[in-house]
Motif scaffolding. Sequence first.
Motif, mmCIF file in Angstrom:
data_model
loop_
_atom_site.group_PDB
_atom_site.id
_atom_site.type_symbol
_atom_site.label_atom_id
_atom_site.label_comp_id
_atom_site.label_asym_id
_atom_site.label_seq_id
_atom_site.Cartn_x
_atom_site.Cartn_y
_atom_site.Cartn_z
ATOM 1 N N HIS A 132 0.859 -1.174 0.000
ATOM 2 C CA HIS A 132 0.000 0.000 0.000
ATOM 3 C C HIS A 132 0.896 1.226 0.000
ATOM 4 O O HIS A 132 2.019 1.180 0.523
ATOM 5 N N CYS A 133 0.383 2.279 -0.580
ATOM 6 C CA CYS A 133 1.189 3.495 -0.703
ATOM 7 C C CYS A 133 1.697 3.970 0.655
ATOM 8 O O CYS A 133 2.788 4.527 0.765
ATOM 9 N N SER A 134 0.875 3.780 1.689
ATOM 10 C CA SER A 134 1.246 4.304 3.003
ATOM 11 C C SER A 134 2.267 3.426 3.705
ATOM 12 O O SER A 134 2.811 3.812 4.731
ATOM 13 N N SER A 135 2.505 2.269 3.147
ATOM 14 C CA SER A 135 3.432 1.351 3.800
ATOM 15 C C SER A 135 4.871 1.842 3.661
ATOM 16 O O SER A 135 5.252 2.397 2.639
ATOM 17 N N VAL A 136 5.645 1.598 4.703
ATOM 18 C CA VAL A 136 7.052 1.985 4.669
ATOM 19 C C VAL A 136 7.843 1.009 3.804
ATOM 20 O O VAL A 136 8.857 1.379 3.220
ATOM 21 N N GLY B 27 0.778 5.689 7.729
ATOM 22 C CA GLY B 27 2.112 6.104 7.322
ATOM 23 C C GLY B 27 2.761 6.874 8.462
ATOM 24 O O GLY B 27 2.062 7.497 9.279
ATOM 25 N N PRO B 28 4.063 6.855 8.552
ATOM 26 C CA PRO B 28 4.732 7.522 9.666
ATOM 27 C C PRO B 28 4.841 9.025 9.468
ATOM 28 O O PRO B 28 5.287 9.481 8.411
ATOM 29 N N LEU C 265 13.805 8.453 5.624
ATOM 30 C CA LEU C 265 13.267 8.160 6.953
ATOM 31 C C LEU C 265 14.309 8.356 8.050
ATOM 32 O O LEU C 265 13.964 8.648 9.203
ATOM 33 N N ARG D 42 6.233 8.603 -3.221
ATOM 34 C CA ARG D 42 6.780 7.580 -2.335
ATOM 35 C C ARG D 42 7.229 8.195 -1.015
ATOM 36 O O ARG D 42 7.031 7.612 0.049
ATOM 37 N N PHE E 275 4.304 8.836 1.224
ATOM 38 C CA PHE E 275 3.500 7.654 1.555
ATOM 39 C C PHE E 275 2.134 7.701 0.886
ATOM 40 O O PHE E 275 1.118 7.413 1.508
ATOM 41 N N HIS F 79 -1.196 10.574 9.380
ATOM 42 C CA HIS F 79 -0.337 11.009 8.272
ATOM 43 C C HIS F 79 -1.165 11.528 7.103
ATOM 44 O O HIS F 79 -0.689 12.358 6.330
#
Lengths: 56, 357
Positions: A51-55, B91-92, B151, B313, B316, B333
Motif C-alpha cells: 500500500h502506498c502508506s506502507s514503509v 504512514g509515519p 526516513l 513515495r 507515503f 499522516h
Amino acid sequence: MKDHTGFLRWAFWLVLVLFLGWDFLRSPAIDLRQEPPLVAAGSGQVVEGGHCSSVK
Amino acid sequence: MKRVPLAAALAAFFILLVWSVSVRQAVLFLVGIGYGAVLAGARFGFTTGWRNLVEQRDPRGVYGQLLLLALAAILAMPLLGHFTELHAALGPPSVSLLVGAFVFGLTMQIADGCGSGTLYKAGLGVPLNMAILPLFAIGSFLGSVQMHDWLSLGQLEPVGLVQAWGLGPALAATLVSLAVIAVVVRVWVGSGKALFEETLGLGRDRAGRAGDDQPRDRRPAVGRGVRLRAVGRQGRAGARHLRSRAEPVLGRCGQRTAPGPVRAAGRDVDHEHRPARGALWVATRKPPSGKPLTPLQWTIGLAAGFVMGYSSRLGFGCNVGAMFSGISTGSVHGWIWLVMAFLGTLIGLRVRRRFAF
C-alpha cells in the motif's frame, strides 16, 4: 505540429504489456494453494500486500 | 479500440488472473476498471478541485472531496473497528512525509493530475499524461529505493485514530475536522457560491444537459452508480468546463481531428455512459485558441511527472493513497499530507501560471 498520437498510443500499450510480462516473469512464483480470501474482513487472515502508506 | 474487442481483452485478462494468480486479484482488476471509468466519466479529481478553489474561489470540487472523505470514513472506520484482519492506511509522520507531500502538491498542479488523475488521463489518451505515467512510475521506484535514507532524517510511529481512541471518537473527530474545513472553505469563498451541484445526478444526465454543443440526454441515470461528478467539481458549466480544462493538454497537443485515443477511449469507458461520451466528444474538439505545448512546457511537465512520482513515495501516497485512504481510515499522516500538499499546491499554481500551462 505533426500528430504523433497514434504512435504514442501504441507505444504506451506496448511498453505497458512488456512491463507486465517482465514483471510476471521476474517475480517469485505464485503459490496457488495459498490464495488470499476474496474478502479479508471476517476471514481470519490478516491483510497483506503493498500500500502506498506502507514503509516497505 | 472497439468496445467488443476491448471487452474481450479485459475478459481474457480477468480469466488469466483467476487462473494464474487469484480470484481476489482478478476482482481487484475489475475494481480498477470501474474506478478508472468512473473517474474518467465523472472527471472527478483532486488537482482541479484545489485549483478551482484557490484561483476561482469555486468550492464545489473541494466540497465533493470532503463529502467523499466523510462517506469513506463512515464506511471504513467501523470495518476497522470490528475486523482485526484489516489495517488502516498508516504512514509515519516524518520529514519524508512533509517534504514528499509538499512537493507532490506542487508538481501535481504542473502535471495537471495527481496519481489517479494521471492514470485516467493516460487511459483517455491525453498525450502529456501518457508520457508522464511511465516517468511517474520510475520516479516512484527511485523514491522507494531511497526511502530509508529519507526516513533516517526523522520519523515517528504511525498513529491510527481508530486504534488510539476507539471507533466512536475517531470517527467523530474525523467528521468534525472535515466539517471545520468545510466551514473555513465556505467563509473563504464568500456567499453566493454554489457548494454542490443542484442535483446529485440521480434523476437526469446533467452533463448532457449542460453541454452547449452536445446532444441532450435526459434519460434516467438509474443504474449508473454513484455519480461522483455530481458532487464533484464540474458544476453547471458542464461541458464548457470540461473543454476549457482539456484545452491545455488536448488542444495544445494538436489533436484537432483527434480521431484516435481520446474518442476511442470514450467508447472504451463509455458503456452507455453518456456523460463520459459527451465530455470526451467535446474534449476532442480543438478550441479556437488552442496552442500546442511548447518544448519547454513539455520538458517541465515531464519533469514534474517524474518528481511527482518520486515525492509520492516520500509522502507515503498520493491524494488517494495518503490523503483519501489515510484520512478515511483514521491515519494522522493523511491529515499531515493534506496540509502540506495544499501548501505545495499554492506554489505549484504560481509555477503553472509562470509557464503558461
